[in-house]
Design a protein around this motif. Structure first.
Motif, mmCIF file in Angstrom:
data_model
loop_
_atom_site.group_PDB
_atom_site.id
_atom_site.type_symbol
_atom_site.label_atom_id
_atom_site.label_comp_id
_atom_site.label_asym_id
_atom_site.label_seq_id
_atom_site.Cartn_x
_atom_site.Cartn_y
_atom_site.Cartn_z
ATOM 1 N N ALA A 296 -7.323 33.382 61.952
ATOM 2 C CA ALA A 296 -6.860 32.322 61.592
ATOM 3 C C ALA A 296 -5.759 32.301 60.531
ATOM 4 O O ALA A 296 -5.677 33.413 59.671
ATOM 5 N N LEU A 297 -4.807 31.509 60.389
ATOM 6 C CA LEU A 297 -3.819 31.598 59.416
ATOM 7 C C LEU A 297 -4.357 31.079 57.968
ATOM 8 O O LEU A 297 -3.770 30.973 56.835
ATOM 9 N N GLY A 298 -5.147 29.990 58.299
ATOM 10 C CA GLY A 298 -5.920 29.536 56.901
ATOM 11 C C GLY A 298 -7.078 30.224 56.491
ATOM 12 O O GLY A 298 -7.077 31.443 56.592
ATOM 13 N N GLY A 299 -7.652 29.447 55.560
ATOM 14 C CA GLY A 299 -8.753 30.161 54.879
ATOM 15 C C GLY A 299 -10.117 29.237 54.922
ATOM 16 O O GLY A 299 -10.081 28.136 55.470
ATOM 17 N N THR A 300 -11.256 29.756 54.563
ATOM 18 C CA THR A 300 -12.533 29.247 54.614
ATOM 19 C C THR A 300 -13.351 29.617 53.223
ATOM 20 O O THR A 300 -12.911 30.416 52.573
ATOM 21 N N ASP A 301 -14.554 29.101 53.160
ATOM 22 C CA ASP A 301 -15.322 29.266 51.921
ATOM 23 C C ASP A 301 -15.664 30.788 51.811
ATOM 24 O O ASP A 301 -15.828 31.245 50.569
ATOM 25 N N SER A 302 -15.670 31.521 52.926
ATOM 26 C CA SER A 302 -15.710 32.940 52.845
ATOM 27 C C SER A 302 -14.730 33.562 51.778
ATOM 28 O O SER A 302 -15.097 34.666 51.280
ATOM 29 N N GLY A 303 -13.671 33.101 51.735
ATOM 30 C CA GLY A 303 -12.739 33.624 50.694
ATOM 31 C C GLY A 303 -13.154 33.800 49.479
ATOM 32 O O GLY A 303 -12.581 34.944 48.520
ATOM 33 N N GLU A 304 -13.843 32.660 48.897
ATOM 34 C CA GLU A 304 -14.469 32.969 47.726
ATOM 35 C C GLU A 304 -15.796 33.787 47.451
ATOM 36 O O GLU A 304 -16.283 34.551 46.407
ATOM 37 N N ILE A 305 -16.637 33.299 48.379
ATOM 38 C CA ILE A 305 -18.279 34.031 48.587
ATOM 39 C C ILE A 305 -17.898 35.350 48.627
ATOM 40 O O ILE A 305 -18.803 36.052 47.997
ATOM 41 N N HIS A 306 -17.127 36.103 49.421
ATOM 42 C CA HIS A 306 -17.257 37.296 49.584
ATOM 43 C C HIS A 306 -16.758 38.370 48.076
ATOM 44 O O HIS A 306 -17.164 39.380 48.378
#
Length: 364
Positions: A296-306
Motif C-alpha cells: 500500500a501507499l499509506g501506512g499503519t501502526d506497524s510503522g511505529e511499532i516495528h
C-alpha cells in the motif's frame, strides 16, 4: 457466509460510536467493557490506548502484541462564523470529492450532545459555469447545523476543537455478506481484537498476549508509538482495514473483496520483517486460510511499532474495504472471517522455539 446476530450487533455498535483522533473516549469505554469480560488485566498508555493481557504459563514465552486502532477519520471545529456556520479541519486523510454535501454529527465536548448537520454546498444554479466545474478545497467548505448566529452555536456548547464525524449508518447489503458503514477503518480492527480474545480466553497459549486498540493512528500513528514503547513486544500483528481496489473488475489489482485476509509486505511506513512474513504466509498456506499478498501507499501502526525500542518484527493483517475514509465504506464478511482465522492460527502456533528459529533467525 453471513455474520451472526451477535457479530452484527458488535459491528453496528463499534462503527456507529464516534471517535476521531484524541476523541476516542466512547470507543475506549466500549473496548474496556468488552476486554474486561475476558481478561482480569488491562493496561493503558498515557494517550489512551488499551490492551487486555493474557499471560502464558510457559516460562520465557514470547510477547505478542495484537492491535487495531480506535480512531476514525473526521474533523474538528476550526472556527465559528458570525452566521453560525462551522469552519472545520480534517483529522486523517480526507479527499475533498467525498466531503461536499455529506451529513455529519458535531459533538460538544462540554455536554456530549450530538448535533446533526451537513457540509454546505452551493447549488450549481447559483454558480457561474466555470466555478461549478471546480472542486472546493476543505478550507472553503462550511458545516451547517441550523444555527443562525455564532452565539447560538456557543450556547449549544460547541467550541473550536470539538469533534465532527460523518453520518454513515450500519447497513447489511444484498445477500448479507457485505456490510456498509462509516468507520470500518478501523473498527474492523477493534472488532477483530475482541473476537480473538474471546476465542482464546479459555485456552493456554505459549505466548504472552497483549491485545486491544491504539489511539490517534489517523493523525500520525501516535498511539502505536506510545503503546509499543510501553508493551515492548517481541512480535506485533496490526489489524487494519485497507483500501480495496477491485470494483473495476481487474483481478490483478491488489485488495480483492471476498478473496481472503491481506498480508502486507510493504507500505510507506514499514517493510514487513522477512522472517515474520514468511512465517505468516506459510502458516496461511498450511491452514488453508485464503490470503492475499498486499502492499500500500499509506501506512499503519506497524510503522511505529516495528521500530519501538530495539525493534520488533511487525506485520499488518487486514481486510480490503471499499471506499474507506468516507461515510459509506464496505467490508466483506468473508474477509473478516479469514482475518480472524489467521490471527487465531498465529497465536495457537507460536512459541519461543518457533519465534526464534522461524522468525527472529532472519535478523541474526
Amino acid at each position: 457466509m453471513t455474520p451472526s446476530e451477535k457479530e452484527i450487533e458488535r459491528f453496528r455498535t463499534l462503527t456507529q460510536l464516534p471517535g476521531i483522533a484524541a476523541h476516542e473516549m466512547r470507543v475506549r469505554d466500549y473496548m474496556k467493557t468488552q476486554l474486561s469480560a475476558y481478561s482480569d488485566e488491562l493496561v493503558f498508555d498515557g494517550l489512551g490506548s488499551v490492551f487486555a493481557v493474557k499471560r502464558s504459563k510457559k516460562a520465557g514465552a514470547p510477547k505478542v502484541m495484537m492491535s487495531g486502532h480506535m480512531d476514525e477519520v473526521g474533523f474538528v471545529i476550526k472556527q465559528i462564523t458570525p452566521k453560525g456556520l462551522l469552519k472545520f479541519f480534517p483529522l486523517g486523510r480526507t479527499w475533498e470529492h467525498v466531503v461536499m454535501a455529506q451529513r455529519v454529527k458535531v459533538y460538544s465536548s462540554l455536554t456530549g450532545q450530538a448535533y446533526p448537520g451537513a457540509v454546505a454546498s452551493i447549488p450549481p444554479h447559483l454558480l457561474p459555469e466555470d466555478s461549478a466545474r471546480r472542486l472546493l478545497s476543505l478550507d472553503q467548505m462550511l458545516i451547517d447545523i441550523g444555527a443562525e448566529s455564532k452565539q447560538e452555536v456557543l450556547d449549544a456548547g460547541l467550541r473550536p476543537g470539538d469533534m465532527i464525524v460523518v453520518d454513515g449508518p450500519f447497513v447489511p447489503l444484498l445477500g448479507g455478506k457485505k456490510l456498509l458503514s462509516k468507520a470500518w477503518d478501523n473498527r474492523f480492527g477493534c472488532a477483530l481484537a475482541l473476537d480473538v480474545l474471546e476465542a482464546v480466553a479459555g485456552e493456554e497459549l505459549d505466548v504472552d498476549l497483549y491485545i486491544g486498540a491504539t489511539v490517534q493512528e489517523e493523525s500520525g500513528l501516535r498511539g502505536a508509538k506510545t503503546s509499543g514503547y510501553m508493551i515492548e513486544p517481541e512480535v506485533s500483528v496490526v489489524f487494519e482495514s485497507s483500501a480495496a481496489n477491485d470494483n473495476m473488475g481487474d483481478p490483478e489489482e491488489l485488495g480483492q473483496q471476498g478473496k481472503g485476509v491481506l498480508l502486507r509486505y510493504l507500505d510507506r511506513t514499514s517493510i514487513t520483517h522477512r522472517g515474520l512474513f514468511m512465517y505468516a504466509t506459510g502458516l496461511a498456506e498450511r491452514k488453508k486460510i485464503p490470503f492475499q499478498y498486499f502492499m500500500a501507499l499509506g501506512g499503519t501502526d506497524s510503522g511505529e511499532i516495528h521500530t519501538a525500542r530495539s525493534g520488533c518484527p511487525s506485520i499488518t493483517v487486514g481486510v480490503p474495504s471499499r471506499y474507506i475514509h468516507t461515510n459509506s465504506s464496505i467490508m466483506d464478511y468473508r474477509d473478516y472471517v479469514a482475518a480472524r482465522d489467521f490471527a487465531l492460527a498465529f497465536l495457537r502456533s507460536l512459541d519461543r522455539e518457533r519465534y526464534e528459529k522461524e522468525i527472529l533467525s532472519y535478523s541474526r
